[in-house]
Design an enzyme around this catalytic site. Sequence first.
Site, PDB file in Angstrom:
ATOM      1  N   ASP A   1      -1.610  -8.647  -0.123  1.00 13.39           N
ATOM      2  CA  ASP A   1      -2.212  -7.331   0.045  1.00 13.39           C
ATOM      3  C   ASP A   1      -1.120  -6.276   0.254  1.00 13.39           C
ATOM      4  O   ASP A   1      -0.196  -6.486   1.049  1.00 13.39           O
ATOM      5  CB  ASP A   1      -3.147  -7.390   1.259  1.00 13.39           C
TER       6      ASP A   1
ATOM      7  N   GLU B   1      -0.149  -7.307  -4.914  1.00 13.39           N
ATOM      8  CA  GLU B   1      -0.825  -6.024  -5.101  1.00 13.39           C
ATOM      9  C   GLU B   1       0.308  -5.017  -4.974  1.00 13.39           C
ATOM     10  O   GLU B   1       0.748  -4.702  -3.870  1.00 13.39           O
ATOM     11  CB  GLU B   1      -1.888  -5.800  -4.027  1.00 13.39           C
TER      12      GLU B   1
END
Lengths: 116, 715
Positions: free
Chosen positions: B357, B394
């Site tokens: 993330d 990401e």
Amino acid sequence: MTLSVKERRNKTATVLVATGEINSETSGALLQALLPLVREGRPLRIDLTAVDYVSSAGLRTLLVVYREAQHAGVAVTLYGVSEEVRFVMSATGFLDFFSAGEAAAAEAKAKAKAAR
Amino acid sequence: MTEPRSEQVLRVDAYPTHEVGGYRVRAGKPFPFGANVVPGGVSFSVFSDQATSMTLVLFERGKPEPMAELEFPEEFRTGSVFAMTVFGLDHENIEYGYRADGPYDPVTGHRFDARQILSDPYARLIAGRDVWGVEPDRSRGYQYRSRVCLQDFDWADDTPLRIPAEDLVVYEAHVRGFTRHPSSGVTAPGTFAGLREKIPYLRELGVNCVELLPVFEFDESDNPRSNPETGEKLYDYWGYNTVSFFAPKAGYAATGRYGMQGDEFRTLIKDLHAAGIEVILDVVFNHTAEGNEQGPTISFKGLDNATYYMLTPEGYYFNFSGTGNTVNCNHPVVRNYVLDCLRHWVADYHIDGFRFDLAAILGRSADGTPLPNPPLLELLAYDPVLRHTKLIAEAWDAGGLYEVGNFPAYGRWAEWNGKYRDTVRSFLKGDPGVTGELATRIAGSPDLYSGRGTSASVNFLTAHDGFSLADLVSYNDKHNEANGEGNNDGGNDNASWNCGVEGPTDDPAVNALRERQMKNALAILFTSQGIPMLLSGDEVARTQQGNNNTYCQDNELSWFDWDQVDRNAELLRFTREMIAFRKHHRELRATVHPTGRIRDGLGLPDISWHGERAWQPDWSGDSRLLAVARCGTGDDDVVYVAMNAHWESHDLELPALPGGRSWHLFADTGNEAPYDIRTPGAEQELDNAGKYLIGPRSVVILVGRTNDPETTGTL
């Protein structure tokens, strides 16, 4: 919480009846009781009808017994597993190791009934 | 009969040397960190660079007050590591934590407070949030309690699947949301065990990789908001707010109340592997649940604030994550922590990969500047234990760092391709001037990943963060009022189109168009080069009622409604066949970017572009039609995909095929079901070999092959 174990022998197998909880405190004693029986080489049935809780360490102990039994070529079956214990064993995958034994036990029971 | 096993070996370190607080102890081993069961006791090891003293706090399980507080003797400290073995503990019935004493001086980064009991950063189990949604007793001094855990799971013959990256079909799912809905019909809804019962569904769908939203322990009750319309409590449902990085979330386990979440999760992974499905975890190393200056002290803040967090020169928290604090990932201690954590999940849980993330933060230095050669990313890329795991970034963060196509890859890292999402969405809604970039995206984004190969690109159109596929074609605007933030949360740049009516409608024409648009999206996704990722539920048109940020919605907005499996059987079938088609055609999964040159085989280029006229693509700004033909890489067939985002139909001239091959229809989203799609290998030969009429806003997929399907295609 304590655990008491009683041993019974019939013609075909040794039955160990456990009463209480199987957890990290009591599983050592259970293992002490079970290992010599496994090493005798007779089929072993562990009756859990009066056991209402098996902890993570308890499940591991049962699996150790199962693995020892496999090592020794001895059949181990679990009996009388309560719904709650069965649920925990199922969710954590432990039941998979014993399910064959359970099925065999059920089958034996059905045969015995039919023979009567 | 074989010999019985030998008795346990006696060890010198199985005997105590000291007594502290009435407990027999000895110096522990600094490594490994955490609490580990050793002969006769438990060894505790914790790091703190600046602590002046450290105390182990022991609780009887579930009791509010400690049963003992054992200060580490000075001789039990090695470097900055405090290690002690405590004998005679019943490891299953204790909880533990630490009190660290040291300077409290936020300007220099130190926030020691010996009144606080701290979680062990290496705790493998956490107690305190055992059952999802149960309101915690906040009067307790110690909320997230570290627990000792045995590491002896029986994996039997579980072996890593090592599915080549280019063959992956990723399914992004939420452990709770997948089976929490009453319609799921599983024994334990919303749990690892529940997900395990749905493995046959995943198998049938054809996905071979499940990417799970965060499963590390987090506190779903830490959201103070409520729904302004209904007054219902809101949650931290997604879980991007980690409390403990080594512990699986107890509230995700049916057996969490017994502390057996580790075994339950491992059993799920083992069975997914047996079904040919890998497991990727969505991990959040960019921030923690401790927040900023106002946030709670849980672990790192009290143990070594200045080491674990990026701090401004005044001692405040940098906020590149948008959530209060930012983990100091490239500090040598912290990068080892991240490495230890990932190794733990690979070695002890058999995890196959990770999606990071806001991974751009992992490339920042302690003062926040991006590093040209970030040591953490390099470390993870080359680590022996992680060597064959998938690493997916990401590649952006909330601090404005956008590294899509530019993330330091070390030959290993793949990326969520946000540009793929944006381009295909824009094309689907009919924006002008997109066909050129569409071509680049469906060919594996060679502009971004040249030299890294097509599987550096994880292609997706929807993810947990944003609209679901059904909502993408049903809403022009987000409708996040239920989140209690005045509809100000969530992204505004959605490239969505409602097909004429905002939200649900009875208009059959609008609904038919929406269904077609979803099929168009899936058809493009699964015929693009790169790793496709499907958001759980998109295959059955799961709706979030226009909410594009359901991070706090633990209810039917987020849950997978299993009644939709029957209700939307048509879309489900379409998705299954598309996934099967991808598996059937190796040219769609080619690892190298196509060049347009002729390779071995049929004498056709590996990729060629077409428009209404064969070999004549229309790249003009007004063009909304593009067709692509792929050929080669060992397959004896050709795949032709025509994408028409125009509101009018077009007559397509089809390219001529060599060697007795003819065009066969696999899918036409303009056709009514069941003629919208066929089973791979059972495509129907076209009557008019040279032409095909493509309907408005439709995708057509043809296969050029001989009439003997047995000789074509590969699995």
